[in-house]
Design a protein around this motif. Structure first.
Motif, PDB file in Angstrom:
ATOM      1  N   GLN A   1       0.921  -1.249  -0.072  1.00  0.00           N
ATOM      2  CA  GLN A   1      -0.063   0.039   0.043  1.00  0.00           C
ATOM      3  C   GLN A   1       1.061   1.242  -0.208  1.00  0.00           C
ATOM      4  N   GLU A   2       0.711   2.243  -0.886  1.00  0.00           N
ATOM      5  CA  GLU A   2       1.376   3.428  -0.909  1.00  0.00           C
ATOM      6  C   GLU A   2       0.985   4.405   0.048  1.00  0.00           C
ATOM      7  N   MET A   3       1.789   4.922   0.668  1.00  0.00           N
ATOM      8  CA  MET A   3       1.586   5.982   1.741  1.00  0.00           C
ATOM      9  C   MET A   3       1.038   7.246   1.096  1.00  0.00           C
ATOM     10  N   GLN A   4      -0.146   7.818   1.414  1.00  0.00           N
ATOM     11  CA  GLN A   4      -0.762   8.986   1.097  1.00  0.00           C
ATOM     12  C   GLN A   4      -0.505  10.310   2.104  1.00  0.00           C
ATOM     13  N   GLY A   5       0.351  11.298   1.676  1.00  0.00           N
ATOM     14  CA  GLY A   5       0.536  12.084   2.563  1.00  0.00           C
ATOM     15  C   GLY A   5       1.631  12.131   3.585  1.00  0.00           C
ATOM     16  N   ILE A   6       1.953  12.966   4.432  1.00  0.00           N
ATOM     17  CA  ILE A   6       2.920  13.121   5.543  1.00  0.00           C
ATOM     18  C   ILE A   6       2.512  12.159   6.605  1.00  0.00           C
ATOM     19  N   ALA A   7       3.385  11.247   7.104  1.00  0.00           N
ATOM     20  CA  ALA A   7       2.696  10.248   8.004  1.00  0.00           C
ATOM     21  C   ALA A   7       3.013  11.097   9.376  1.00  0.00           C
ATOM     22  N   ASP A   8       2.011  10.363  10.179  1.00  0.00           N
ATOM     23  CA  ASP A   8       1.870  11.161  11.685  1.00  0.00           C
ATOM     24  C   ASP A   8       2.923   9.988  12.624  1.00  0.00           C
TER      25      ASP A   8
ATOM     26  N   ARG B   1      -2.407  16.598   2.969  1.00  0.00           N
ATOM     27  CA  ARG B   1      -1.279  16.239   3.603  1.00  0.00           C
ATOM     28  C   ARG B   1       0.038  16.333   2.956  1.00  0.00           C
ATOM     29  N   ARG B   2       0.004  16.867   1.808  1.00  0.00           N
ATOM     30  CA  ARG B   2       1.513  17.142   1.095  1.00  0.00           C
ATOM     31  C   ARG B   2       2.537  18.195   1.759  1.00  0.00           C
ATOM     32  N   LEU B   3       1.692  18.931   2.881  1.00  0.00           N
ATOM     33  CA  LEU B   3       2.626  19.991   3.357  1.00  0.00           C
ATOM     34  C   LEU B   3       2.208  20.101   4.714  1.00  0.00           C
ATOM     35  N   ARG B   4       3.168  20.154   5.751  1.00  0.00           N
ATOM     36  CA  ARG B   4       2.850  20.325   7.074  1.00  0.00           C
ATOM     37  C   ARG B   4       3.730  21.572   7.551  1.00  0.00           C
ATOM     38  N   LEU B   5       2.894  22.151   8.410  1.00  0.00           N
ATOM     39  CA  LEU B   5       3.487  23.459   8.908  1.00  0.00           C
ATOM     40  C   LEU B   5       3.050  23.817  10.551  1.00  0.00           C
ATOM     41  N   ASN B   6       4.068  23.549  11.297  1.00  0.00           N
ATOM     42  CA  ASN B   6       3.814  23.674  13.010  1.00  0.00           C
ATOM     43  C   ASN B   6       4.378  24.818  13.392  1.00  0.00           C
ATOM     44  N   ALA B   7       3.929  25.785  13.976  1.00  0.00           N
ATOM     45  CA  ALA B   7       4.589  27.149  14.537  1.00  0.00           C
ATOM     46  C   ALA B   7       3.879  27.211  15.809  1.00  0.00           C
ATOM     47  N   ALA B   8       5.006  28.003  16.786  1.00  0.00           N
ATOM     48  CA  ALA B   8       4.553  28.383  18.155  1.00  0.00           C
ATOM     49  C   ALA B   8       5.363  29.843  18.342  1.00  0.00           C
ATOM     50  N   ALA B   9       4.698  30.591  18.805  1.00  0.00           N
ATOM     51  CA  ALA B   9       5.141  31.843  19.419  1.00  0.00           C
ATOM     52  C   ALA B   9       5.172  31.729  20.920  1.00  0.00           C
ATOM     53  N   PHE B  10       5.922  32.289  21.760  1.00  0.00           N
ATOM     54  CA  PHE B  10       6.105  32.284  23.118  1.00  0.00           C
ATOM     55  C   PHE B  10       7.025  33.186  23.986  1.00  0.00           C
ATOM     56  N   TYR B  11       6.227  33.343  25.322  1.00  0.00           N
ATOM     57  CA  TYR B  11       6.943  34.380  25.979  1.00  0.00           C
ATOM     58  C   TYR B  11       6.987  33.714  27.400  1.00  0.00           C
ATOM     59  N   ILE B  12       8.370  33.743  27.851  1.00  0.00           N
ATOM     60  CA  ILE B  12       8.702  33.048  29.049  1.00  0.00           C
ATOM     61  C   ILE B  12       9.088  34.195  30.110  1.00  0.00           C
ATOM     62  N   LYS B  13       8.610  34.074  31.152  1.00  0.00           N
ATOM     63  CA  LYS B  13       8.987  34.954  32.185  1.00  0.00           C
ATOM     64  C   LYS B  13       9.510  34.486  33.426  1.00  0.00           C
TER      65      LYS B  13
ATOM     66  N   TRP C   1       7.279  20.088   6.721  1.00  0.00           N
ATOM     67  CA  TRP C   1       7.630  18.813   5.910  1.00  0.00           C
ATOM     68  C   TRP C   1       6.894  19.038   4.765  1.00  0.00           C
ATOM     69  N   ALA C   2       7.570  18.546   3.604  1.00  0.00           N
ATOM     70  CA  ALA C   2       6.801  18.714   2.494  1.00  0.00           C
ATOM     71  C   ALA C   2       7.047  17.321   1.241  1.00  0.00           C
ATOM     72  N   GLN C   3       5.932  17.013   0.690  1.00  0.00           N
ATOM     73  CA  GLN C   3       6.236  15.959  -0.123  1.00  0.00           C
ATOM     74  C   GLN C   3       5.905  16.622  -1.427  1.00  0.00           C
TER      75      GLN C   3
END
Length: 789
Positions: free
Chosen positions: A45-52, A582-594, A627-629
């Motif tokens: 079976q061929e994988m479809q999209g980026i794996a988790d 699911r050919r492109l995955r973008l994860n982003a975070a912005a933070f402030y630490i005191k 991640w990109a395919q």
């Protein structure tokens, strides 16, 4: 597998996400936790999209995309392809993670600028490292060999609710492969430059069908080391490492699971040389000091030194984790019992000269045990309020005992008394620490540290689905921790009948014992919203704390006063998106630490490392992973971390050897200045292309690059230049997937950078540094043979 089991194994958010291909016949919480491999296609079976990757970062199975934490997860194959065989190597691929491995048992782990302030026995790291859910207290133990690994999870930001103390910066979770109910295993051999010889093997098989399985894995690594001692002519910094791990998995019924994992490892490094690094050719490392010339400078071969001894270091460690899971309709009760012990040693020439003038020596022994009892609700059980309520609660106890003997050999004089002649009468006009004190020192100071720690905690976390797309989480942990500390500080003459005077103990020998108890509440609040099926957003607040401690290198009894815990409040927003089918995955975070009561380390007027709560600070940051395919067979991944870390209230005593009319120190105000050891940016980029032949075999080409900005010391002098490192590889896999051979080149451009070290207080710190320089370009080949089902 029933629908109830499926719902119990996967969270609500996973079920709403894009289709995920699942491996195995069950996804109960227990099975999901032990089978959390990168998602892959079934045979044919061929994988479809980026794996988790399924992770257990929140103590229940869930995909990375559905977990409202800034988290990076790496499967064992990813680590293997990039030649990462120790925890230290994770800093090459995980954003906002720095690991400085200057010497064994003194590794420094930093996530988002939060780490460890000194090497004393009682000083804890701000990054918690767990192996199979068991906390590893000592940083030297945490830099374990990564072999036969299922996955590694790097959680960024305070994890005070579920993981507790010393997770103020984040958590590194290492999950080893579990026994299987069928024959399975592999053998790996790797040969490369610098005499590299690496071997791995693992085998898993059922002992009693459907009831008891076992797995055993071994690891061995030898390298010759890239350094040479020009005084002795010997090669230095070679490493010999061996490790063995055994696991049992007992499943007497569908509702019970018992696992036991035990391990032993040893690492020995023959040589602890570092390089003198100068900005202007010929500049001496030392300007004015207690040592005799000639002073070291940068050698023509930067990976060399002129020490009178190569030095040595090593560690032995052993331990085990027993886990018992009992599944019921309402959820799963888990009991974890862990034990770890270690012995380590270190000998290093600190003055870097061919004369015996200043050596550092240490021996350490510790052992620790922890017991944890927790309950994790079933997402569709009778306590789930119709599937809307997801909660967990637990109790935790940790106990540690340790002993560390740290010795400093010093043979030196005041600059005005050089050349040093112990036979000459003292000059009353100078002296090592002022008029009337001796002009010379020829003695060894010893700091014998003892620690006894008990930590108790109760914790809970509740998540409620307000709507199909909106949920809220609240968590709280209460921790009570007591540390008992003892210190015997003494000095002996290096020659019979000599003067035992030492700079490090200005008032002479002393003994002291102290005890301190701290209490902490660490809350967490999260709001999650899913605007679309494959887009997850969150906003969170979390508090973490790092344990207080004592100064194990105190020059007087008064200096052993405890320093308090370090508190960090983290405010964060994030988005995780799967786009274009699911050919492109973008994860982003912005933070402030005191930060409040930041534990910082400086050098007092006796030249001793002292930690106190002298600072407040703030860190603002942004992290992006992608991640990109774009084409069949082509995959691209990358990450970016931007950190703005500054002190908001901090001043230190800085050493200035040019001051001659009094103690050579001045007050350096660092308010608004950059925090040390934190690059402003880190980035990674990886590209791999895989081509499948008609017979089913595969050829792959790949390259990975790591980019890091420069770092400064706590006095704002340069610690390390910015650098870029590129690795490349080519590989072939047989049609049945059992044979795999690859060739690789690491540090392709022969970049010179260093992974440990820094300016020494009484050295010419503006233009010179001491650093552990990276290995040069090396090439090699890896062969792996898999067997079994």
């Amino acid at each position: 597998m029933t629908m109830r089991q499926l719902k119990g194994g996967l969270s609500r958010s996973i079920r709403r996400s894009a289709p995920i291909i699942l491996i195995g016949s069950a996804l109960s919480p227990m099975a999901a936790a032990r089978t959390a491999n990168p998602v892959a296609a079934e045979p044919g079976q061929e994988m479809q999209g980026i794996a988790d990757i399924v992770v257990t970062a929140e103590r229940r199975a869930g995909s990375v995309q559905a977990t409202p934490i800034a988290i990076s997860a790496f499967g064992g194959d990813k680590l293997e392809s990039q030649g990462i065989v120790t925890v230290e190597g994770l800093s090459r691929i995980a954003p906002s993670l720095q690991i400085y491995s200057e010497q064994i048992n003194n590794e420094e782990y930093i996530i988002r600028g939060i780490g460890k302030s000194n090497e004393d026995l009682t000083t804890d790291s701000g990054v918690a490292v767990n192996i199979n859910d068991a906390y590893i207290a000592q940083s030297g133990e945490a830099n374990a060999a990564l072999f036969d690994i299922e996955r590694v999870e790097v959680l960024r930001g305070p994890q005070g609710t579920l993981y507790g103390k010393n997770a103020v910066g984040g958590v590194i979770n290492i999950i080893t492969r579990k026994p299987t109910d069928h024959l399975d295993g592999y053998v790996l051999a790797e040969l490369g430059g610098l005499g590299r010889r690496q071997f791995e093997a693992a085998v898993s098989a059922p002992v009693v069908e459907d009831k008891l399985s076992a797995r055993i894995a071994g690891f061995s690594l030898h390298t010759d080391g890239a350094y040479r001692n020009l005084t002795t002519g010997n090669r230095a910094n070679g490493v010999d490492s061996q490790a063995l791990r055994g696991s049992l998995l007992f499943t007497p019924s569908d509702d019970w699971e018992v696992s036991l994992t035990v391990d032993y490892s040893k690492v020995d490094q023959d040589g602890v040389l570092k390089s003198a690094i100068v900005d202007v050719p010929g500049t001496p490392l030392i300007v004015r000091d207690f040592f005799e010339p000639p002073y070291p400078t940068q050698e023509e071969n930067i990976r060399s030194g002129r020490s009178e001894t190569e030095g040595e270091q090593g560690i032995r460690q052993w331990g085990g984790v027993l886990r018992i899971d009992r599944k019921a309709d309402a959820g799963t009760i888990s009991f974890l019992s862990a034990y770890r012990g270690e012995r380590s040693y270190n000998v290093e020439d600190v003055d870097r000269t061919a004369a015996l003038q200043n050596n550092f020596m240490a021996q350490q022994k510790t052992w620790a045990t922890s017991q944890e009892l927790r309950f994790v609700s079933d997402d569709a059980g009778p306590l789930s309020a119709g599937g809307k309520l997801h909660w967990s609660a637990g109790l935790y106890w940790f106990h540690e005992q340790g002993w560390r003997d740290q010795q400093i050999f010093l043979y030196g004089c005041t600059p005005g008394s050089q050349p040093c002649d112990p036979g000459n009468p003292d000059n009353p006009d100078d002296g090592l620490i002022g008029p009337g004190s001796p002009d010379h020192q020829n003695s060894t100071a010893s700091f014998l540290q003892r620690i006894n720690t008990d930590s108790l905690a109760a914790f809970g976390e509740v998540k409620y689905d307000i709507t199909d797309r909106l949920s809220a989480t609240a968590g709280l942990r209460y921790t009570s921790e007591n540390k008992k500390f003892g210190l015997d500080a003494s000095s002996v003459a290096n020659v019979p009948g000599g003067d035992p005077f030492t700079l490090f103990l200005p008032n002479g020998d002393f003994q002291t014992a102290r005890s301190k108890t701290w209490h902490s509440l660490t809350p967490k609040f999260v709001l999650e919203f899913e605007p679309a099926r494959d887009i997850h957003t969150y906003a969170s607040y979390a508090r973490g704390f790092k344990s207080g401690g004592f100064n194990g290198q105190a020059g007087t009894a008064a200096d052993t006063e405890p320093f308090d815990p370090e508190i960090a409040d983290n405010f964060e927003v994030g988005i995780k998106a799967d786009l274009f089918n699911r050919r492109l995955r973008l994860n982003a975070a912005a933070f402030y630490i005191k930060f409040n009561d930041l534990q910082v380390t400086g050098v007092n007027q006796q030249g001793l490392v002292i930690t106190n709560n002298a600072a407040d600070a703030q860190i603002k940051g942004f992290e992006l992973e992608g991640w990109a395919q774009p084409l069949p067979g082509l995959s691209i991944n990358g990450s970016l971390s931007l950190l703005d870390a500054t002190f908001t209230d901090y001043a230190i005593e800085a050493f200035d050897p040019s001051i001659t009319d009094g103690p050579p120190f001045y007050i350096l105000d660092l308010n608004g200045e950059r925090m040390p050891n934190i690059p402003k940016y880190t980035a990674t980029l990886g590209v791999q292309y895989e081509y499948k032949f008609a017979d089913g075999s595969k050829m792959r080409l790949g390259a990975d690059a790591t980019f890091k900005g420069n770092t400064v010391t706590n006095e704002l002098t340069l610690r390390a230049n910015s650098y870029a490192v590129v690795d490349a590889r080519v590989g072939w896999t047989s049609p049945n997937g059992r044979w795999d051979i690859s060739g690789w080149v690491r540090n392709l451009t022969n970049e010179v950078y260093y992974t440990g070290g820094g300016a020494i207080p009484d050295y010419n710190k503006q233009t010179t540094r001491v650093g552990l320089v990276s290995d040069p370009r090396t090439a090699g080949v890896t062969l792996k043979v898999a067997f079994g089902e």
